[in-house]
Design an enzyme around this catalytic site. Structure first.
Site, PDB file in Angstrom:
ATOM      1  CE  LYS A   3      40.001  15.065  15.911  1.00 18.53           C
ATOM      2  NZ  LYS A   3      42.010  14.253  15.157  1.00 18.53           N
ATOM      3  CE1 TYR A  10      39.797  19.685  15.614  1.00 15.90           C
ATOM      4  CE2 TYR A  10      41.000  19.096  14.547  1.00 15.90           C
ATOM      5  CZ  TYR A  10      40.074  18.746  15.667  1.00 15.90           C
ATOM      6  OH  TYR A  10      40.199  18.332  16.625  1.00 15.90           O
TER       7      TYR A  10
HETATM    8  P1  NDP Z   1      49.750   9.144  21.135  1.00 16.45           P
HETATM    9  O1  NDP Z   1      49.754   8.585  19.713  1.00 16.45           O
HETATM   10  O2  NDP Z   1      50.095  10.093  20.806  1.00 16.45           O
HETATM   11  O3  NDP Z   1      48.648   9.006  21.916  1.00 16.45           O
HETATM   12  C1  NDP Z   1      48.271   7.369  21.307  1.00 16.45           C
HETATM   13  C2  NDP Z   1      47.909   6.129  22.593  1.00 16.45           C
HETATM   14  O4  NDP Z   1      47.424   5.454  22.930  1.00 16.45           O
HETATM   15  C3  NDP Z   1      49.102   6.254  22.978  1.00 16.45           C
HETATM   16  O5  NDP Z   1      50.332   7.280  23.871  1.00 16.45           O
HETATM   17  C4  NDP Z   1      49.294   4.502  23.673  1.00 16.45           C
HETATM   18  O6  NDP Z   1      49.188   5.167  25.366  1.00 16.45           O
HETATM   19  C5  NDP Z   1      48.327   4.402  23.555  1.00 16.45           C
HETATM   20  N1  NDP Z   1      48.185   3.233  22.402  1.00 16.45           N
HETATM   21  C6  NDP Z   1      47.269   1.860  22.616  1.00 16.45           C
HETATM   22  N2  NDP Z   1      48.398   1.282  22.168  1.00 16.45           N
HETATM   23  C7  NDP Z   1      48.772   2.011  20.655  1.00 16.45           C
HETATM   24  C8  NDP Z   1      49.062   1.941  19.575  1.00 16.45           C
HETATM   25  N3  NDP Z   1      49.276   0.392  19.448  1.00 16.45           N
HETATM   26  N4  NDP Z   1      49.962   2.484  18.955  1.00 16.45           N
HETATM   27  C9  NDP Z   1      50.160   3.979  19.334  1.00 16.45           C
HETATM   28  N5  NDP Z   1      49.367   3.824  20.849  1.00 16.45           N
HETATM   29  C10 NDP Z   1      48.392   3.397  21.455  1.00 16.45           C
HETATM   30  O7  NDP Z   1      47.590   9.797  19.969  1.00 16.45           O
HETATM   31  P2  NDP Z   1      47.430  11.063  19.983  1.00 16.45           P
HETATM   32  O8  NDP Z   1      47.176  11.043  21.468  1.00 16.45           O
HETATM   33  O9  NDP Z   1      47.739  12.373  19.698  1.00 16.45           O
HETATM   34  O10 NDP Z   1      45.553  10.874  19.552  1.00 16.45           O
HETATM   35  C11 NDP Z   1      44.978   9.881  20.091  1.00 16.45           C
HETATM   36  C12 NDP Z   1      43.617   9.891  20.122  1.00 16.45           C
HETATM   37  O11 NDP Z   1      43.064  11.715  19.682  1.00 16.45           O
HETATM   38  C13 NDP Z   1      43.297   9.481  18.116  1.00 16.45           C
HETATM   39  O12 NDP Z   1      41.995   9.343  17.533  1.00 16.45           O
HETATM   40  C14 NDP Z   1      43.288  11.951  17.741  1.00 16.45           C
HETATM   41  O13 NDP Z   1      42.202  11.999  16.687  1.00 16.45           O
HETATM   42  C15 NDP Z   1      42.813  12.488  19.286  1.00 16.45           C
HETATM   43  N6  NDP Z   1      43.520  13.641  19.332  1.00 16.45           N
HETATM   44  C16 NDP Z   1      42.306  14.878  18.837  1.00 16.45           C
HETATM   45  C17 NDP Z   1      42.527  15.827  19.061  1.00 16.45           C
HETATM   46  C18 NDP Z   1      41.600  17.032  19.098  1.00 16.45           C
HETATM   47  O14 NDP Z   1      41.995  18.084  19.190  1.00 16.45           O
HETATM   48  N7  NDP Z   1      40.267  16.169  19.718  1.00 16.45           N
HETATM   49  C19 NDP Z   1      43.767  16.291  19.517  1.00 16.45           C
HETATM   50  C20 NDP Z   1      44.856  15.573  18.894  1.00 16.45           C
HETATM   51  C21 NDP Z   1      44.405  14.202  18.929  1.00 16.45           C
HETATM   52  P3  NDP Z   1      50.011   3.740  26.606  1.00 16.45           P
HETATM   53  O15 NDP Z   1      51.147   4.991  26.334  1.00 16.45           O
HETATM   54  O16 NDP Z   1      49.058   4.956  27.916  1.00 16.45           O
HETATM   55  O17 NDP Z   1      49.093   2.935  26.924  1.00 16.45           O
END
Ligand code: NDP
Length: 374
Positions: free
Chosen positions: A142, A227
């Site tokens: 989401k 949420y």
């Molecule tokens: P993070 O910033 O922690 O992680 C995102 C990951 O995406 C990065 O670590 C990287 O992984 C990859 N990535 C690729 N391109 C980019 C870029 N340009 N900038 C940043 N990251 C990039 O985010 P979250 O894990 O917190 O959130 C990810 C998704 O999950 C969002 O859509 C968020 O809304 C959702 N979410 C949902 C939750 C829930 O409870 N359902 C809770 C938290 C988040 P890599 O190094 O492997 O390429």
């Protein structure tokens, strides 16, 4: 008394689904994840996580170690060091590791049944559509996308490819949430009158993508306000008729130059139910309060990873505490293994409905008018 009520409610809820109510939002059955894995003899679904950030690492991968009918089969990452670390930690073969360039080759990988997109919001459409074209079922975090049009494109791509599309609405499977949905829709406390739904936190790193509109689509509304929108919809089982909204003051010009710092909104729902929502990147708040003719229901915490806590006007709720992501994935995969479909209440269409509502909240906050939603 309270314990009896909650136990009875919980027992009624087990495996019963929607029961006798004619609610639009079907209540899924609870799948509790025991501490030790039970023996599971059936086929396990292979899941590939795309984007190994905080949510993938600290929640989904941990959850996938607890599930019995699905497992972490592959990873897609732009960071080679993470690939090495995850391969070792989760025993993932090199052939199941992709980057964002060669991701489409996943089409040939029989180990992967479901691709789970956990990237920044703006990247969801591209990777959902590429996963669909690769013939993989897709879970998407989401908010499904930053615009209504993108949600429509994602739904179409999955339909055209004949694959399932689901949004990671983990609260739909959480026992306290499900009990509040059941009590609301079965009118245990009479007709609903008013819902207060708030979710906010104090955001850290000022350089993160969540504060960049092009990537996040907006501020706290896109991230955690969703949420509260979801809660209003699943508690009532209905769709909002109209919305008014107001942006809060900006107290940190540098951090909030691109996205809102906070926003409040008011929904008119059918049957004269009013919903007040508030979300913020500056305020720690997390609750769902529902008042009805003969009592109230209150969850706080209501949306974070738990334990969720709940009480009603008759006392505390005592329900199982589950690992949200394991619980959700186990339930989704159970339904998929039985029916070849994801549960309909987490479908792309549901993500699209939220996108329409989020967009209307921004419009209402921007022009000060009441925006009709039907
Ligand atoms: P993070 O910033 O922690 O992680 C995102 C990951 O995406 C990065 O670590 C990287 O992984 C990859 N990535 C690729 N391109 C980019 C870029 N340009 N900038 C940043 N990251 C990039 O985010 P979250 O894990 O917190 O959130 C990810 C998704 O999950 C969002 O859509 C968020 O809304 C959702 N979410 C949902 C939750 C829930 O409870 N359902 C809770 C938290 C988040 P890599 O190094 O492997 O390429």
């Amino acid at each position: 008394m309270a314990e009896n009520l909650s136990r009875r409610s919980f027992i009624q809820n087990l495996g019963v689904g929607i029961g006798t109510t004619a609610a639009a939002f079907a209540i899924p059955s609870i799948v509790s994840i025991p501490e030790s894995k039970p023996k599971y003899e059936g086929r396990k679904l292979g899941i590939a996580l795309v984007g190994l950030g905080s949510y993938a690492k600290n929640q989904l991968a941990v959850g996938l170690e607890k599930t019995t009918n699905c497992y972490l089969a592959g990873i897609v990452t732009g960071t080679p060091a993470k690939a090495e670390e995850w391969m070792k930690k989760y025993n993932i073969p090199k052939k199941n590791v992709y980057n964002y360039q060669n991701f489409d080759q996943i089409a040939d990988n029989k180990d992967i049944d479901i691709v789970y997109v956990v990237l920044p919001n703006s990247m969801h459409p591209e990777f959902v559509i590429r996963a669909a074209k690769a013939g993989k079922h897709v879970m998407c975090e989401k908010p499904m996308a930053n615009s209504v049009e993108e949600c429509q494109e994602m739904i179409k791509a999955c339909k055209d490819a004949g694959v399932q599309l689901g949004v990671g609405y983990r609260m739909h499977f959480e026992p306290f949430t499900k009990e509040v949905i059941r009590m609301s829709q079965e009118k245990v406390f009479g007709d609903l009158r008013f819902i207060q739904s708030n979710f906010g936190f104090r955001i850290g790193d000022p350089t993160q993508w969540r504060l960049k509109k092009a990537m996040a689509g907006g501020g706290p509304l896109m991230d955690v306000g969703i949420y509260c929108v979801q809660a209003a919809r699943y508690v009532t089982g209905k769709e909002p008729l109209a919305v008014t909204a107001q942006f809060g003051p900006i107290t940190d010009q540098e951090r909030f130059k691109d996205v809102e710092e906070s926003v409040s909104w008011q929904f008119d729902f059918p049957d004269a139910v009013t919903v007040n929502g508030f979300t913020s990147y500056k305020t720690n708040i997390e609750q769902l309060f529902i008042t009805a003719d003969k009592g109230f229901m209150h969850l706080s915490p209501a949306y974070s990873y738990g334990p969720i806590k709940g009480r009603t006007s008759q006392g505390d709720l005592h329900l199982p505490v589950v690992h949200h992501q394991a619980n959700m994935l186990e339930a989704i995969c159970k339904e998929f293994l039985e029916t070849k479909q994801f549960p309909p209440h987490i479908s792309g269409e549901e993500g699209l409905k939220d996108a329409r509502i989020l967009s209307a909240i921004y419009e209402a906050a921007g022009n000060g008018k009441k925006i009709k939603l039907v």
